[in-house]
Each structure stands twice: as structure tokens, then as C-alpha cells.
Design a protein around this motif. Structure first.
Motif, PDB file in Angstrom:
ATOM      1  N   ASP A 166      25.151   3.946  -0.420  1.00 37.33           N
ATOM      2  CA  ASP A 166      25.523   5.691  -0.359  1.00 37.33           C
ATOM      3  C   ASP A 166      23.792   6.386  -1.003  1.00 37.33           C
ATOM      4  OD1 ASP A 166      27.948   5.569  -0.079  1.00 37.33           O
ATOM      5  OD2 ASP A 166      27.670   5.366  -1.948  1.00 37.33           O
ATOM      6  N   ARG A 167      22.756   5.554  -0.958  1.00 32.45           N
ATOM      7  CA  ARG A 167      21.630   6.579  -1.540  1.00 32.45           C
ATOM      8  C   ARG A 167      20.912   6.610   0.047  1.00 32.45           C
ATOM      9  NH1 ARG A 167      19.036   1.698  -4.668  1.00 32.45           N
ATOM     10  NH2 ARG A 167      20.095   0.594  -2.802  1.00 32.45           N
ATOM     11  N   ARG A 168      20.764   7.994   0.361  1.00 31.33           N
ATOM     12  CA  ARG A 168      19.221   8.329   1.387  1.00 31.33           C
ATOM     13  C   ARG A 168      17.888   8.560   1.251  1.00 31.33           C
ATOM     14  NH1 ARG A 168      23.177   5.944   3.038  1.00 31.33           N
ATOM     15  NH2 ARG A 168      24.350   6.774   3.997  1.00 31.33           N
ATOM     16  N   PRO A 169      16.973   7.898   2.166  1.00 34.05           N
ATOM     17  CA  PRO A 169      15.743   8.184   1.772  1.00 34.05           C
ATOM     18  C   PRO A 169      15.284   9.752   2.270  1.00 34.05           C
ATOM     19  CG  PRO A 169      15.812   5.936   2.466  1.00 34.05           C
ATOM     20  CD  PRO A 169      16.984   6.596   2.559  1.00 34.05           C
ATOM     21  N   VAL A 170      14.555  10.267   1.882  1.00 31.28           N
ATOM     22  CA  VAL A 170      13.966  11.271   1.837  1.00 31.28           C
ATOM     23  C   VAL A 170      12.922  10.739   3.380  1.00 31.28           C
ATOM     24  CG1 VAL A 170      12.680  13.481   1.663  1.00 31.28           C
ATOM     25  CG2 VAL A 170      13.786  12.140   0.255  1.00 31.28           C
ATOM     26  N   VAL A 171      12.071  10.286   3.014  1.00 26.78           N
ATOM     27  CA  VAL A 171      11.333   9.606   3.913  1.00 26.78           C
ATOM     28  C   VAL A 171      11.212   8.228   4.283  1.00 26.78           C
ATOM     29  CG1 VAL A 171       8.938   9.162   4.972  1.00 26.78           C
ATOM     30  CG2 VAL A 171       9.306  11.393   3.951  1.00 26.78           C
ATOM     31  N   LEU A 172      11.101   7.789   5.887  1.00 23.99           N
ATOM     32  CA  LEU A 172      11.703   5.902   5.942  1.00 23.99           C
ATOM     33  C   LEU A 172      10.012   5.506   6.873  1.00 23.99           C
ATOM     34  CD1 LEU A 172      15.024   5.975   8.036  1.00 23.99           C
ATOM     35  CD2 LEU A 172      13.890   4.717   5.939  1.00 23.99           C
ATOM     36  N   LYS A 173       9.592   3.985   6.572  1.00 24.44           N
ATOM     37  CA  LYS A 173       8.396   3.714   7.507  1.00 24.44           C
ATOM     38  C   LYS A 173       8.632   2.632   7.123  1.00 24.44           C
ATOM     39  CE  LYS A 173       4.765   0.955   6.111  1.00 24.44           C
ATOM     40  NZ  LYS A 173       4.698  -0.039   5.155  1.00 24.44           N
ATOM     41  N   ILE A 174       8.337   2.340   8.936  1.00 27.63           N
ATOM     42  CA  ILE A 174       8.617   1.488   9.268  1.00 27.63           C
ATOM     43  C   ILE A 174       7.622   0.565   9.941  1.00 27.63           C
ATOM     44  CG2 ILE A 174      10.506  -0.283  10.955  1.00 27.63           C
ATOM     45  CD1 ILE A 174      12.786   2.870  10.919  1.00 27.63           C
ATOM     46  N   ASP A 175       7.521  -0.680   9.673  1.00 24.61           N
ATOM     47  CA  ASP A 175       6.377  -1.522  10.468  1.00 24.61           C
ATOM     48  C   ASP A 175       6.887  -3.044  10.258  1.00 24.61           C
ATOM     49  OD1 ASP A 175       4.257  -2.649  10.928  1.00 24.61           O
ATOM     50  OD2 ASP A 175       2.915  -1.238   9.199  1.00 24.61           O
ATOM     51  N   VAL A 176       7.671  -3.222  11.765  1.00 22.75           N
ATOM     52  CA  VAL A 176       7.853  -4.304  11.895  1.00 22.75           C
ATOM     53  C   VAL A 176       8.058  -5.270  12.911  1.00 22.75           C
ATOM     54  CG1 VAL A 176      10.021  -4.139  10.077  1.00 22.75           C
ATOM     55  CG2 VAL A 176       9.566  -3.195  12.590  1.00 22.75           C
ATOM     56  N   GLU A 177       6.451  -4.583  13.498  1.00 18.99           N
ATOM     57  CA  GLU A 177       5.765  -4.969  14.401  1.00 18.99           C
ATOM     58  C   GLU A 177       6.958  -5.550  15.797  1.00 18.99           C
ATOM     59  OE1 GLU A 177       2.783  -5.323  15.065  1.00 18.99           O
ATOM     60  OE2 GLU A 177       2.676  -4.753  12.730  1.00 18.99           O
ATOM     61  N   GLY A 178       7.439  -4.383  16.341  1.00 16.09           N
ATOM     62  CA  GLY A 178       7.976  -4.585  17.619  1.00 16.09           C
ATOM     63  C   GLY A 178       8.876  -4.981  17.428  1.00 16.09           C
ATOM     64  N   SER A 184       0.940  -0.820  -0.058  1.00 16.89           N
ATOM     65  CA  SER A 184       0.442   0.090   0.017  1.00 16.89           C
ATOM     66  C   SER A 184       0.767   1.202  -0.082  1.00 16.89           C
ATOM     67  CB  SER A 184      -1.083  -0.079   1.621  1.00 16.89           C
ATOM     68  OG  SER A 184      -1.982  -0.955   1.153  1.00 16.89           O
ATOM     69  N   TYR A 185       1.846   1.178   0.684  1.00 12.81           N
ATOM     70  CA  TYR A 185       2.373   2.695   0.575  1.00 12.81           C
ATOM     71  C   TYR A 185       3.771   2.659  -0.429  1.00 12.81           C
ATOM     72  CZ  TYR A 185       1.256   4.130   5.660  1.00 12.81           C
ATOM     73  OH  TYR A 185       0.671   4.594   6.806  1.00 12.81           O
ATOM     74  N   THR A 186       4.163   1.978  -0.471  1.00 15.17           N
ATOM     75  CA  THR A 186       5.449   1.092  -2.267  1.00 15.17           C
ATOM     76  C   THR A 186       4.672   2.164  -3.139  1.00 15.17           C
ATOM     77  OG1 THR A 186       6.486  -0.435  -1.220  1.00 15.17           O
ATOM     78  CG2 THR A 186       6.159  -0.081  -3.531  1.00 15.17           C
ATOM     79  N   VAL A 187       3.796   1.255  -3.343  1.00 19.32           N
ATOM     80  CA  VAL A 187       2.290   2.840  -4.361  1.00 19.32           C
ATOM     81  C   VAL A 187       2.057   3.434  -4.222  1.00 19.32           C
ATOM     82  CG1 VAL A 187       0.436   1.697  -5.535  1.00 19.32           C
ATOM     83  CG2 VAL A 187       1.054  -0.339  -5.134  1.00 19.32           C
ATOM     84  N   LEU A 188       1.140   4.412  -3.159  1.00 22.51           N
ATOM     85  CA  LEU A 188       0.872   5.461  -2.669  1.00 22.51           C
ATOM     86  C   LEU A 188       2.215   6.127  -2.988  1.00 22.51           C
ATOM     87  CD1 LEU A 188       0.563   6.118   0.637  1.00 22.51           C
ATOM     88  CD2 LEU A 188      -1.464   6.773  -0.899  1.00 22.51           C
ATOM     89  N   ALA A 189       3.817   5.154  -2.989  1.00 21.83           N
ATOM     90  CA  ALA A 189       4.725   6.593  -2.845  1.00 21.83           C
ATOM     91  C   ALA A 189       5.469   6.866  -4.365  1.00 21.83           C
ATOM     92  CB  ALA A 189       5.699   6.398  -2.129  1.00 21.83           C
ATOM     93  N   GLY A 190       4.913   5.051  -4.941  1.00 22.23           N
ATOM     94  CA  GLY A 190       6.007   4.563  -6.746  1.00 22.23           C
ATOM     95  C   GLY A 190       4.678   5.507  -7.198  1.00 22.23           C
ATOM     96  N   GLY A 191       3.380   5.255  -7.594  1.00 23.71           N
ATOM     97  CA  GLY A 191       2.492   5.243  -8.224  1.00 23.71           C
ATOM     98  C   GLY A 191       2.129   6.636  -8.891  1.00 23.71           C
ATOM     99  N   ALA A 192       1.447   7.400  -6.588  1.00 24.25           N
ATOM    100  CA  ALA A 192       0.620   8.527  -6.698  1.00 24.25           C
ATOM    101  C   ALA A 192       1.146   9.759  -6.745  1.00 24.25           C
ATOM    102  CB  ALA A 192      -0.140   8.559  -6.209  1.00 24.25           C
ATOM    103  N   VAL A 193       2.753   9.152  -6.095  1.00 20.91           N
ATOM    104  CA  VAL A 193       3.504  10.641  -6.176  1.00 20.91           C
ATOM    105  C   VAL A 193       5.032  10.930  -6.647  1.00 20.91           C
ATOM    106  CG1 VAL A 193       5.322  11.630  -5.079  1.00 20.91           C
ATOM    107  CG2 VAL A 193       3.422  10.956  -3.638  1.00 20.91           C
ATOM    108  N   GLY A 194       5.178   9.420  -7.289  1.00 23.36           N
ATOM    109  CA  GLY A 194       6.229   9.350  -8.356  1.00 23.36           C
ATOM    110  C   GLY A 194       7.805   9.487  -7.647  1.00 23.36           C
ATOM    111  N   ALA A 195       7.160   9.026  -6.955  1.00 27.86           N
ATOM    112  CA  ALA A 195       9.062   8.501  -6.201  1.00 27.86           C
ATOM    113  C   ALA A 195       9.566   7.831  -6.234  1.00 27.86           C
ATOM    114  CB  ALA A 195       8.826   9.466  -4.182  1.00 27.86           C
TER     115      ALA A 195
END
Length: 292
Positions: free
Chosen positions: A184-196, A96-107
Motif C-alpha cells: 500500500d506504500r507509494r514512493p514519491v520518487v523512484l530511481k530505477i537503475d537495472v542495466e536494461g 549512494s542514492y540510498t544514503v543521499l535520500a535517507g541520510g542527507a534528506v531524512g526520507a
């Protein structure tokens, strides 16, 4: 969630306030269609994107019922990113978040999902949205060191690192560090959902988190780490010590509010004032039940 609780969630969701009966209609159509078809169904998502969804995918079906299942957090990703930015989706599930960022925004997206069966569904959603050139997907987990970790299977969005002696279905998956994954890459935003398992992931990301190019970290702070003997204060201190401020996002006003403690999800921002200005300048995105 039981049927009564689910119906309350759907009808009270902020994006459904203006048309709750239409939301109930989407719920009913899904219940009927998913039983008749018996396999994945394409459901519209955000700004012309879609998700292949099967019965039992609670997060993905929540997007169909409510537009954005996790409203403040998903709206933040839409508003904070720009085309060409790098977004890291750690614990991507079906995407869901991958498609939000990549598909809707174009990130551009680094998408990480450890379970092979779920990774296949993530890959299908990447393909159905034509995101193969924009999304780099990895079937692995993240931790504080490379190796292998045992994960639960069959729990949908609640799959997690298994505890010793648990009587649950499991599989062993490879893990690496976020520093090694990013290079060497740096994300502008990180989403971390790893259940503990958040603290080991953060401990393996010191180079990434020390970079001022990283503007925000969206992370669960719902106490799920306690099963591993880790409290949310460890997340708060790890990110606060690196210059991040815990915040929540008001999607409707596009305002950012610092918070003193973690909420179910907390967005840690390096410069909340600058991020608010960025969010205010973002375009609106169309949903199945309105726009944000």
C-alpha cells in the motif's frame, strides 16, 4: 574508463570547475590510501553522511572525486524529496542514492539490491550512517513477476540480468514485483537503475505508477535494454502513457526542462511545474567540494 578519460571527467566536472587541482588531489589521495589500506575506507559524502568504499567501486569513488558522480540526477533527489517522503532505490548497488535520500534528506527508503556481495556493502553503508530505522533493504531483484533470474557478478555498477550462453560469472537471485514490494506504500520518487531490465520492472509496477502520489521516476535511458531486444521507446511510452513527462534537471538553476527523447538518465515527472517549485524550496546540501 581509462586514466586519461577519468582525469578529464574529474577536472571538467561542474562541481570541480572552481578547484580542479583539489579534485586531482582527492583522486591521488584515494589511489594511495586504497592501495595502502587494501580494504574499505570511509569517505565523506553529503551533509555529514559517508560511504565505505573499496577499490573498483566506480560510482562511489566518483562521488569522492566529484562531490556527486551523477550531478543532475543526485541533486534532483536531494532537492525533490523531503523528510518523511518515501524513496525507492531500485538497483541500489552500494547505496549512494540510498544514503543521499535517507541520510542527507531524512526520507524513508525502500532499497533493493539483488547481488548478495553488493547487498552486504549496501547494508554496511546503511549501518555506518545510522539508517537502519529509515531504510528497508531487500536483497532481491525486481521484474514483471515473482521467481528467480540469473544475474552477472563481478562487474561493479554494470552487473545485470545475464543473457543465455554468456561466458560470465553469474548467480541466481529471487525477484518480485515492485507492486508486491510496495504493497500500500507509494514512493514519491523512484530511481530505477537495472542495466536494461527497466521495462519488466515497470511492467511489474502498474499499481505504483498509476498512483498520483508518485511524482517522479528517474530511470536509465541509455540503450542498455537493446541487448534484451527492448528499445528505450518502450520506457518512454510506458511512462508517458501514465501521465509522466520526460525531463532533465538543471541543478544549478533548479529548473526543469522537458525533453523530447531520453538522455543517459531521464527523469519522468507527473507535474514538472509543481516539481520545479518543490526543488526551488529545498535547502542547500554540503559536499566535499561545495554545495548544491
Amino acid at each position: 574508463m581509462n586514466p586519461i578519460g577519468l582525469m578529464k571527467f574529474i577536472t571538467s566536472h561542474p562541481l570541480n570547475r572552481a578547484a580542479p587541482l583539489q579534485a586531482v588531489g582527492r583522486f591521488a589521495r584515494w589511489q594511495i590510501a586504497s592501495r595502502l589500506v587494501g580494504g574499505p575506507i570511509y569517505l565523506p559524502f553529503v551533509a555529514g553522511t559517508g560511504l565505505m568504499v573499496s577499490r573498483g567501486m566506480t560510482g562511489a569513488t566518483g562521488n569522492w572525486y566529484c562531490g556527486l558522480h551523477e550531478l543532475d540526477e543526485m541533486a534532483f533527489v536531494l532537492h525533490a524529496l523531503r523528510p518523511g517522503d518515501l524513496f525507492a532505490d531500485i538497483g541500489a548497488n552500494v547505496g549512494s542514492y540510498t544514503v543521499l535520500a535517507g541520510g542527507a534528506v531524512g526520507a524513508d527508503v525502500l532499497s533493493v539490491e539483488p547481488l548478495p556481495a553488493t547487498f552486504e556493502r549496501l547494508s554496511a553503508n546503511i549501518r555506518i550512517n545510522g539508517l537502519e530505522q529509515r531504510v528497508e533493504a531487500h536483497c532481491c531483484g525486481l521484474s514483471d513477476r515473482a521467481g528467480k533470474i540469473t544475474f552477472t557478478v563481478g562487474l561493479d555498477t554494470m552487473n545485470r540480468v545475464a543473457l543465455p550462453g554468456e561466458n560470465l560469472a553469474t548467480c541466481e537471485v529471487p525477484v518480485m514485483t515492485l507492486d508486491d514490494l510496495c504493497g500500500d506504500r507509494r514512493p514519491v520518487v523512484l530511481k530505477i537503475d537495472v542495466e536494461g531490465h527497466e521495462v519488466p520492472v515497470l511492467n511489474g509496477a502498474s499499481k505504483v505508477l498509476d498512483s498520483t502520489a508518485v511524482k517522479a521516476v528517474l530511470i536509465e535511458t541509455n540503450g542498455s535494454g537493446e541487448r534484451y531486444g527492448v528499445v528505450d521507446d518502450a520506457i518512454m511510452s510506458t511512462l508517458s502513457n501514465r501521465g509522466f513527462t520526460p525531463c532533465r534537471y538543471d541543478w544549478e538553476a533548479r529548473k526543469i526542462h522537458p525533453v523530447t527523447g531520453g538522455e543517459r538518465n531521464t527523469i519522468f515527472m507527473r507535474d514538472p511545474q509543481a516539481m520545479e517549485a518543490t526543488c526551488r524550496q529545498a535547502p542547500r546540501y554540503s559536499l566535499v567540494n561545495g554545495s548544491v
